[in-house]
Design a protein around this motif. Structure first.
Motif, PDB file in Angstrom:
ATOM      1  N   GLU A  51      -5.098 -26.394 -11.021  1.00  0.00           N
ATOM      2  CA  GLU A  51      -6.155 -26.455 -10.263  1.00  0.00           C
ATOM      3  C   GLU A  51      -7.379 -25.344 -10.818  1.00  0.00           C
ATOM      4  N   GLU A  52      -8.567 -25.809 -10.558  1.00  0.00           N
ATOM      5  CA  GLU A  52      -9.797 -24.999 -11.172  1.00  0.00           C
ATOM      6  C   GLU A  52      -9.877 -23.765 -10.515  1.00  0.00           C
ATOM      7  N   ASN A  53      -9.547 -23.825  -9.056  1.00  0.00           N
ATOM      8  CA  ASN A  53      -9.803 -22.550  -8.348  1.00  0.00           C
ATOM      9  C   ASN A  53      -9.039 -21.724  -8.281  1.00  0.00           C
ATOM     10  N   THR A  54      -7.699 -21.691  -9.247  1.00  0.00           N
ATOM     11  CA  THR A  54      -6.611 -20.747  -9.070  1.00  0.00           C
ATOM     12  C   THR A  54      -7.235 -19.560  -9.843  1.00  0.00           C
ATOM     13  N   PHE A  55      -6.664 -18.346  -9.692  1.00  0.00           N
ATOM     14  CA  PHE A  55      -6.827 -17.227 -10.336  1.00  0.00           C
ATOM     15  C   PHE A  55      -5.875 -16.870 -11.538  1.00  0.00           C
ATOM     16  N   LEU A  56      -4.988 -17.812 -11.617  1.00  0.00           N
ATOM     17  CA  LEU A  56      -3.807 -17.711 -12.739  1.00  0.00           C
ATOM     18  C   LEU A  56      -4.544 -18.513 -13.980  1.00  0.00           C
ATOM     19  N   ASN A  57      -4.694 -17.839 -15.171  1.00  0.00           N
ATOM     20  CA  ASN A  57      -4.862 -18.680 -16.299  1.00  0.00           C
ATOM     21  C   ASN A  57      -3.879 -19.318 -16.786  1.00  0.00           C
ATOM     22  N   SER A  58      -2.714 -18.499 -17.129  1.00  0.00           N
ATOM     23  CA  SER A  58      -1.335 -19.043 -17.398  1.00  0.00           C
ATOM     24  C   SER A  58      -0.225 -18.333 -17.192  1.00  0.00           C
ATOM     25  N   ILE A  59       0.901 -18.639 -17.495  1.00  0.00           N
ATOM     26  CA  ILE A  59       2.217 -18.018 -17.276  1.00  0.00           C
ATOM     27  C   ILE A  59       3.105 -18.487 -18.598  1.00  0.00           C
ATOM     28  N   SER A  60       3.633 -17.684 -19.655  1.00  0.00           N
ATOM     29  CA  SER A  60       4.123 -18.082 -20.780  1.00  0.00           C
ATOM     30  C   SER A  60       5.382 -17.027 -20.802  1.00  0.00           C
ATOM     31  N   SER A  69      10.835 -12.424 -22.561  1.00  0.00           N
ATOM     32  CA  SER A  69       9.448 -11.727 -22.452  1.00  0.00           C
ATOM     33  C   SER A  69       8.395 -12.608 -21.607  1.00  0.00           C
ATOM     34  N   PHE A  70       7.980 -12.038 -20.485  1.00  0.00           N
ATOM     35  CA  PHE A  70       6.846 -12.605 -19.774  1.00  0.00           C
ATOM     36  C   PHE A  70       5.495 -12.376 -20.100  1.00  0.00           C
ATOM     37  N   GLU A  71       4.463 -12.922 -20.127  1.00  0.00           N
ATOM     38  CA  GLU A  71       3.067 -12.830 -19.767  1.00  0.00           C
ATOM     39  C   GLU A  71       2.275 -13.522 -18.842  1.00  0.00           C
ATOM     40  N   ILE A  72       1.855 -12.751 -18.016  1.00  0.00           N
ATOM     41  CA  ILE A  72       0.954 -13.555 -16.832  1.00  0.00           C
ATOM     42  C   ILE A  72      -0.516 -13.134 -17.136  1.00  0.00           C
ATOM     43  N   LYS A  73      -1.403 -14.068 -17.233  1.00  0.00           N
ATOM     44  CA  LYS A  73      -2.753 -14.014 -17.608  1.00  0.00           C
ATOM     45  C   LYS A  73      -3.492 -14.410 -16.371  1.00  0.00           C
ATOM     46  N   ARG A  74      -4.286 -13.451 -15.540  1.00  0.00           N
ATOM     47  CA  ARG A  74      -4.969 -13.818 -14.642  1.00  0.00           C
ATOM     48  C   ARG A  74      -6.542 -13.870 -14.581  1.00  0.00           C
ATOM     49  N   LYS A  75      -7.325 -14.424 -13.928  1.00  0.00           N
ATOM     50  CA  LYS A  75      -8.702 -14.289 -14.190  1.00  0.00           C
ATOM     51  C   LYS A  75      -9.178 -13.012 -13.290  1.00  0.00           C
ATOM     52  N   HIS A  76      -8.556 -12.446 -12.320  1.00  0.00           N
ATOM     53  CA  HIS A  76      -8.776 -11.326 -11.587  1.00  0.00           C
ATOM     54  C   HIS A  76      -7.968 -10.796 -10.882  1.00  0.00           C
ATOM     55  N   PHE A  77      -8.089  -9.535 -10.254  1.00  0.00           N
ATOM     56  CA  PHE A  77      -7.023  -8.992  -9.519  1.00  0.00           C
ATOM     57  C   PHE A  77      -6.539 -10.041  -8.464  1.00  0.00           C
ATOM     58  N   GLY A 123     -13.869 -16.001  -5.917  1.00  0.00           N
ATOM     59  CA  GLY A 123     -13.239 -14.957  -6.583  1.00  0.00           C
ATOM     60  C   GLY A 123     -12.902 -13.706  -5.784  1.00  0.00           C
ATOM     61  N   PRO A 124     -12.744 -12.693  -6.458  1.00  0.00           N
ATOM     62  CA  PRO A 124     -12.262 -11.436  -5.842  1.00  0.00           C
ATOM     63  C   PRO A 124     -13.517 -10.708  -4.993  1.00  0.00           C
ATOM     64  N   ILE A 125     -13.240  -9.930  -4.052  1.00  0.00           N
ATOM     65  CA  ILE A 125     -14.279  -9.041  -3.430  1.00  0.00           C
ATOM     66  C   ILE A 125     -13.773  -7.667  -3.237  1.00  0.00           C
ATOM     67  N   VAL A 126     -14.797  -6.680  -3.544  1.00  0.00           N
ATOM     68  CA  VAL A 126     -14.143  -5.443  -3.389  1.00  0.00           C
ATOM     69  C   VAL A 126     -15.293  -4.626  -2.454  1.00  0.00           C
ATOM     70  N   ALA A 127     -14.792  -3.920  -1.425  1.00  0.00           N
ATOM     71  CA  ALA A 127     -15.787  -3.306  -0.628  1.00  0.00           C
ATOM     72  C   ALA A 127     -15.276  -1.732  -0.472  1.00  0.00           C
ATOM     73  N   ASN A 128     -16.142  -1.080   0.070  1.00  0.00           N
ATOM     74  CA  ASN A 128     -16.032   0.374   0.407  1.00  0.00           C
ATOM     75  C   ASN A 128     -16.644   0.338   1.826  1.00  0.00           C
ATOM     76  N   ALA A 129     -15.935   1.196   2.714  1.00  0.00           N
ATOM     77  CA  ALA A 129     -16.114   1.517   4.250  1.00  0.00           C
ATOM     78  C   ALA A 129     -16.111   3.062   4.512  1.00  0.00           C
ATOM     79  N   LEU A 130     -17.026   3.505   5.151  1.00  0.00           N
ATOM     80  CA  LEU A 130     -16.772   4.882   5.739  1.00  0.00           C
ATOM     81  C   LEU A 130     -16.573   4.694   7.325  1.00  0.00           C
ATOM     82  N   GLU A 131     -15.560   5.124   7.814  1.00  0.00           N
ATOM     83  CA  GLU A 131     -15.194   5.033   9.420  1.00  0.00           C
ATOM     84  C   GLU A 131     -15.486   6.545   9.831  1.00  0.00           C
ATOM     85  N   VAL A 132     -16.455   6.763  10.733  1.00  0.00           N
ATOM     86  CA  VAL A 132     -17.208   7.924  11.015  1.00  0.00           C
ATOM     87  C   VAL A 132     -16.778   8.308  12.639  1.00  0.00           C
TER      88      VAL A 132
END
Length: 444
Positions: A51-60, A69-77, A123-132
């Motif tokens: 799948e093109e939209n997966t965030f996993l590049n490979s598992i070996s 011994s395992f190696e997991i390569k990801r495109k992002h968090f 892909g991934p999204i990162v946000a910061n919020a202040l609750e006041v």
């Protein structure tokens, strides 16, 4: 115990390696998805997702005696659900899609920071919020401006927060990036600094900390009086307060807050008003009187009856009327959340960004169902970390934060959120962009 470190590695690294103290037993049939290679006696197995939209590049993985011994390569968090079933010798690593993770920490009593990780198709999204907590007696809200006498000014948000001795702040109105004047409703110390444009939404605060989110309008109802008999000649409306020419429909009202001199468009006349009466009618370049103002009709509006020495009485009207009590306000648009539901009216508020601006860093402000004020900054333009959001995607994040009402603020390179002396979001540019105004949070 060799598996105990896996959750920590998964939460911090894109490429994760770990060993398991068990041998790998090859099945009778590997299947089409598992690729097997043999180099120098080392057998390596690999799965590459189709799948093109997966965030996993490979598992070996490779096996050496009783160790695999395992190696997991990801495109992002990506988060993971980690589970060991010891009695069956199973190790399960599940990668959820469409996740929403919120980590919260208290900065001050009544001020909480939320660090948010989410995902969209791109892909991934990162946000910061202040609750006041506005009900906290130590907390207050105020508009920050680089220069209170001239609105054509810019300064970085971190400098504004520091100069005003505020605890936190977020960038606010859209503005003219060349000279710095705010676009849209801006109120501070109970006075309108600039008026609304395009019927766009604003957020206002009263002295007793009531909050309004509305398409607030300001109209100046003008009565024209002539001669010693004070005869009423005509009436008209002002719909632009320190608003650039072309962004109002009828008449613009300009004070020295906007500029000391105005360049009048060709084939237009400006009316220079001093001490309540028209002193001069002129074009070209005109001086704005210190104790007066300049009226400039739009390109489709004409003053056929006004003459020099005519006197003007102006009655300023807020709509909704409750906005007469607002002491601090900033604006942006469009709506994102209304009455607890996603409501994005970008067309109605005349937002027509190009496709290149569709996925962007964005700033937002709103009120939660818990009556707390939320300042939100979403990072963008950082592939592999945070790809930016559309208005709809931003609204979806705010709905998950349980907001009742929320609006978009200026975004892109302007998106900045400061708290406790630090920029808490990741800037989309290599430096902090200077902005024309901000909403500041003060803590006694």
């Amino acid at each position: 115990k060799s598996t105990d470190k896996i959750p920590l590695l998964m939460s911090t690294l894109e490429t994760v390696t770990f060993d398991l103290d068990i041998p790998y037993k090859e099945p009778e049939e590997l299947g089409e998805k598992i690729k097997k290679t043999d180099s120098n006696g080392q057998v390596r197995y690999e799965i590459i997702p189709e799948e093109e939209n997966t965030f996993l590049n490979s598992i070996s993985w490779t096996t050496n005696g009783n160790v695999t011994s395992f190696e997991i390569k990801r495109k992002h968090f990506s988060p993971e659900n980690f589970k060991k079933i010891n009695y069956q010798n199973f190790l399960i690593l599940e990668f959820p899609r469409n996740y929403f993770i919120k980590e919260s920490s208290t900065l001050k009593p009544g001020i909480v920071r939320h660090f948010i990780r989410a995902e969209v198709e791109r892909g991934p999204i990162v946000a910061n919020a202040l609750e006041v907590d506005l009900e906290n007696e130590n907390i207050s809200v105020k508009v920050g401006m680089p220069n209170k006498q001239r609105i054509k000014a810019k300064q970085s948000l971190s400098t504004l927060v520091k100069d005003e001795k505020a605890f936190a702040g977020i960038n606010a109105n859209f503005f003219d990036v060349k000279v710095g004047n705010p676009l849209g409703a801006l109120i501070t110390d109970g006075l309108w600094v600039t008026g609304p444009i395009y019927d766009r939404v604003a957020i206002g605060f009263t002295e007793d900390k009531k909050v309004f989110i509305d398409k607030a309008m300001l109209t100046g109802n003008v009565t024209v009086i002539r001669g010693f008999r004070k005869k009423v000649i005509s009436m008209f409306e002002i719909d632009g307060l320190n608003t650039p020419f072309g962004l109002y429909k009828k008449v613009g009202y300009f004070t020295t807050d906007f500029d000391t001199e105005l360049k009048i468009p060709k084939h237009r006349d400006a009316f220079i008003v001093n001490e309540g009466c028209i002193k001069k009618i002129d074009g070209g370049s005109v001086e704005v009187p210190q104790d007066g103002y300049v009226l400039l009709p739009s390109d489709i509006y004409h003053f056929d009856k006004l003459k020099r020495k005519d006197c003007l009485r102006i009655n300023w009207v807020n709509n909704p009327s409750a906005w007469a009590n607002v002491t601090e306000a900033v604006s942006g648009g469009p709506y994102l959340i209304k009455d607890g539901e996603i409501f994005v009216d970008e067309s109605a508020q005349k937002f027509r960004f190009g496709s290149k601006d569709t996925y962007a860093p964005r700033s937002a402000i709103g009120i939660g169902k818990n009556k707390k004020l939320f300042l939100i900054a979403v990072d963008g333009r950082h592939n592999g970390y945070s790809v930016g959001v559309t208005f709809q995607e931003l609204a979806q994040i705010l709905k998950k934060l349980d907001l009742k009402d929320a609006i978009n603020l200026d975004g892109g390179g302007s998106t900045t959120l400061v708290a406790d002396g630090q920029i808490v979001n990741t800037l989309s540019e290599h430096h902090e962009r200077k902005v024309s105004n901000a909403l500041l949070i003060f803590y006694k």
